[in-house]
Design a protein around this motif. Sequence first.
Motif, short mmCIF file in Angstrom:
data_model
loop_
_atom_site.label_atom_id
_atom_site.label_comp_id
_atom_site.label_asym_id
_atom_site.label_seq_id
_atom_site.Cartn_x
_atom_site.Cartn_y
_atom_site.Cartn_z
N PHE A 340 11.81 -9.19 10.21
CA PHE A 340 12.72 -8.57 11.77
C PHE A 340 12.75 -9.88 12.94
N ASP A 341 11.40 -10.11 13.46
CA ASP A 341 12.17 -11.77 13.42
C ASP A 341 11.69 -12.46 12.71
N GLU A 342 10.81 -12.45 11.94
CA GLU A 342 10.53 -13.88 11.29
C GLU A 342 11.04 -12.56 9.68
N LEU A 343 11.46 -13.36 8.22
CA LEU A 343 11.32 -13.22 6.80
C LEU A 343 9.75 -12.59 6.53
N LEU A 344 9.61 -11.79 6.14
CA LEU A 344 8.63 -10.83 5.76
C LEU A 344 8.16 -11.23 3.79
N LEU A 345 9.42 -10.89 3.65
CA LEU A 345 9.52 -10.80 1.95
C LEU A 345 10.29 -11.32 1.50
N ASP A 346 10.54 -11.71 0.65
CA ASP A 346 11.42 -12.77 -0.16
C ASP A 346 11.81 -12.87 -1.19
N ASN A 347 13.00 -12.44 -1.99
CA ASN A 347 13.04 -12.89 -3.34
C ASN A 347 11.83 -11.28 -4.68
N VAL A 348 11.57 -10.53 -3.72
CA VAL A 348 10.82 -9.77 -4.35
C VAL A 348 11.39 -8.93 -5.84
N ASN A 349 10.57 -8.80 -7.03
CA ASN A 349 10.67 -8.60 -8.26
C ASN A 349 10.23 -8.07 -9.11
N PHE A 350 9.83 -6.28 -9.32
CA PHE A 350 8.98 -5.78 -9.88
C PHE A 350 9.90 -4.55 -10.85
N GLU A 351 9.06 -3.80 -11.35
CA GLU A 351 9.60 -2.60 -12.08
C GLU A 351 8.07 -1.88 -12.16
N ILE A 352 8.11 -0.44 -11.83
CA ILE A 352 7.12 0.01 -12.24
C ILE A 352 7.19 1.46 -13.71
N LYS A 353 6.31 1.62 -14.00
CA LYS A 353 6.96 2.35 -15.31
C LYS A 353 6.62 3.51 -15.34
N SER A 354 6.93 5.12 -15.61
CA SER A 354 6.63 6.02 -15.20
C SER A 354 5.29 6.30 -15.35
N THR A 355 3.54 5.83 -15.81
CA THR A 355 2.44 5.73 -15.99
C THR A 355 2.33 4.88 -15.13
N ASP A 356 2.93 4.13 -14.43
CA ASP A 356 1.84 2.60 -13.88
C ASP A 356 1.19 3.25 -12.80
N LYS A 357 -0.03 2.49 -12.31
CA LYS A 357 -0.38 3.14 -10.92
C LYS A 357 -0.94 1.53 -10.88
N VAL A 358 -0.37 1.62 -9.79
CA VAL A 358 -0.17 0.06 -9.17
C VAL A 358 -0.50 -0.21 -7.91
N ALA A 359 -1.60 -1.01 -7.22
CA ALA A 359 -1.77 -1.03 -5.56
C ALA A 359 -0.97 -2.35 -5.70
N ILE A 360 -0.33 -2.44 -3.80
CA ILE A 360 0.15 -3.24 -3.54
C ILE A 360 -0.27 -4.19 -2.34
N ILE A 361 -0.89 -5.14 -2.64
CA ILE A 361 -2.38 -5.98 -1.87
C ILE A 361 -1.55 -7.09 -1.14
N GLY A 362 -2.21 -7.32 0.19
CA GLY A 362 -1.73 -8.61 1.35
C GLY A 362 -2.46 -8.20 2.06
N ALA A 363 -2.04 -8.52 3.18
CA ALA A 363 -2.94 -9.51 4.57
C ALA A 363 -2.52 -8.23 5.43
N ASN A 364 -2.29 -7.47 6.37
CA ASN A 364 -1.73 -7.47 7.20
C ASN A 364 -1.23 -7.58 8.09
N GLY A 365 0.49 -7.38 8.25
CA GLY A 365 1.82 -7.40 8.67
C GLY A 365 2.68 -8.06 7.68
N THR A 366 2.52 -8.14 6.18
CA THR A 366 3.19 -8.82 5.28
C THR A 366 4.36 -8.00 4.70
N GLY A 367 4.26 -6.74 5.45
CA GLY A 367 5.29 -5.88 4.77
C GLY A 367 5.76 -5.08 4.07
N LYS A 368 3.67 -4.75 3.38
CA LYS A 368 3.92 -3.33 2.56
C LYS A 368 4.19 -2.53 3.12
#
Length: 579
Positions: A340-368
């Motif tokens: 927004f005013d500054e870049l939060l996430l850059d060049n993010v790459n990942f894939e989720i498979k059909s039975t994956d259970k995945v948590a996104i972890i990061g500090a407050n305000g990092t774009g999750k």
Amino acid sequence: MIKVDNLSFSFPQKELFNNISFTLEEAQHCAFIGTSGSGKSTLIDILMDPERYLFDGKLEMDPDCTIGYVSQFSELDNTKETTVFEYIGEPFIKLQNEIQSICTEMETSTDIEPLLEKYQFALDALDAIGGDDFESNIHKQLNVANLMKRRDSKVADLSGGEFKLIQVMKEMLNRPDILIMDEPDVFLDFENLNALKKLIHSYKGILLVVTHNRYLLNHCFNKIIHLENREIQEFDGRYIEYNFSLLQTKMELQELAVAEQEEMERNDTIINNLRVIATYNSDASRGRALKARVRFQERLEARRIKAPFVEIKQPNISFGVDNEMEDAIVVSVHHYSVGFDELLLDNVNFEIKSTDKVAIIGANGTGKTTLLRDIFKNNHASIEINADVKVAYLSQLQGEMLKDANTILEEFIDAGFKTYDEIGLYLFNYGFEGETLSQKIESLSGGEKNLLQLAKVSASKANVLLLDEPTSHLDTYTQLALEKAIEKFKGAILMVSHDFYSVVNGMDYVLIIDDKTIRKMTLPKFRQMIYDSHFDKDYLETEQKKKSVEMKIELALKNTDFELAKGLVEELEELIKWL
């Protein structure tokens, strides 16, 4: 400081409290727990402003008692140009300016007597909140929360978690006799949650904190007040000890219940035999014996043990899937960037498979949340969703997925249910029944709203679930029910969460936001990272042993092997003492 004696209170459609009693005394840091919608926030409102409510019973409080308050729904005012230091120090700065103004006025006034009185009053008020040391006190609090670097930042530039912490600091530095905080932990990342823990430990006054956060419950409080089924239970001690006490009570009650059941079965056999005899023998003494036995059986039924704090009904959360997919990629993210005013996430790459259970972890305000919402909307060039996927989304902004003006019934008619009976039958599993179905969404607690969101997600039968802070506002019993539902789910889950227990108990791996990008981390490594940062060296191993013993006790109770359960309880007690 506060004494509640036989207090009862009802809304027109719901009885909340029935003759509840408890006390809050000096130096107590009290956790206030109970299932969603049980009336915790209403009871807090009564404590803070008893004149607004018509209740039965007594509420005794020192008339000079001051109460500070941190709301669960506080919002950041983005128009403010105030700095963090100015925001926290507002009451001190206001009194200092008032004193300076009085001094200036005294220099030219001919009637100095009333000014001296005002001057002394302001000095006393400043002294009451530690005015002489207010700058160093603010710095101490900022250092405790690791926010000294934010001292001169604008309040409007803070993340939600940082703003919550400075609200807590501001109220603590005002030195109220009692500080009440209603779910101050909601949406805090783990670093900020740890900072909140340190602030709680540093506070010398009386604290009453509504929280469902298992990390805070296990590490911050020396008293528990538990509101359930219109009743209150007090426990002087830590939450981990309270749970142990409940387990012991559960075991005693179950053993009594088994003995009672055996007695009732024996009595049933005698009654049946007497009835058979009565069919061919009309002797009056036989009839009297039969009636006496029936009355005895009724008394046994009437005195069955009731334990509102031991066996609490969990909602039956279940995520079914219409279209189970074999080993396939369901979500692909390639070269994703956002800011927004500054870049939060850059060049993010990942894939989720059909039975994956995945948590996104990061500090407050990092774009999750932004990333999760972009996946849900599926209108970003860097995001690809498999054509066979059906996505359901739970938002941390509850108004995004629920309409406040709707009743619960209307909300589920909008979700595709055909009849009110169908809705009632479905929502019974989630603890909503009877007149509550006609309540408007806006009247529900935060936990009830999140539970309704989970019910809508479940009803969708989607095979990919996007969950943004799903445990926020949920009581601990519902959190455990959610963990079970996640474990049994046959689809994929991508979850933003700061709840350590939900992540380690339900996810396959985590995606860590690090330096504006995302990297994959195994669950054992994540768990070890958290424990290394925040716990003693052997804490993880001991907690795992505790969990193992608890599971063995649960199995022993299921098999009614009380002797084995009692031996295991002694082992559990030793582990709890260490923890």
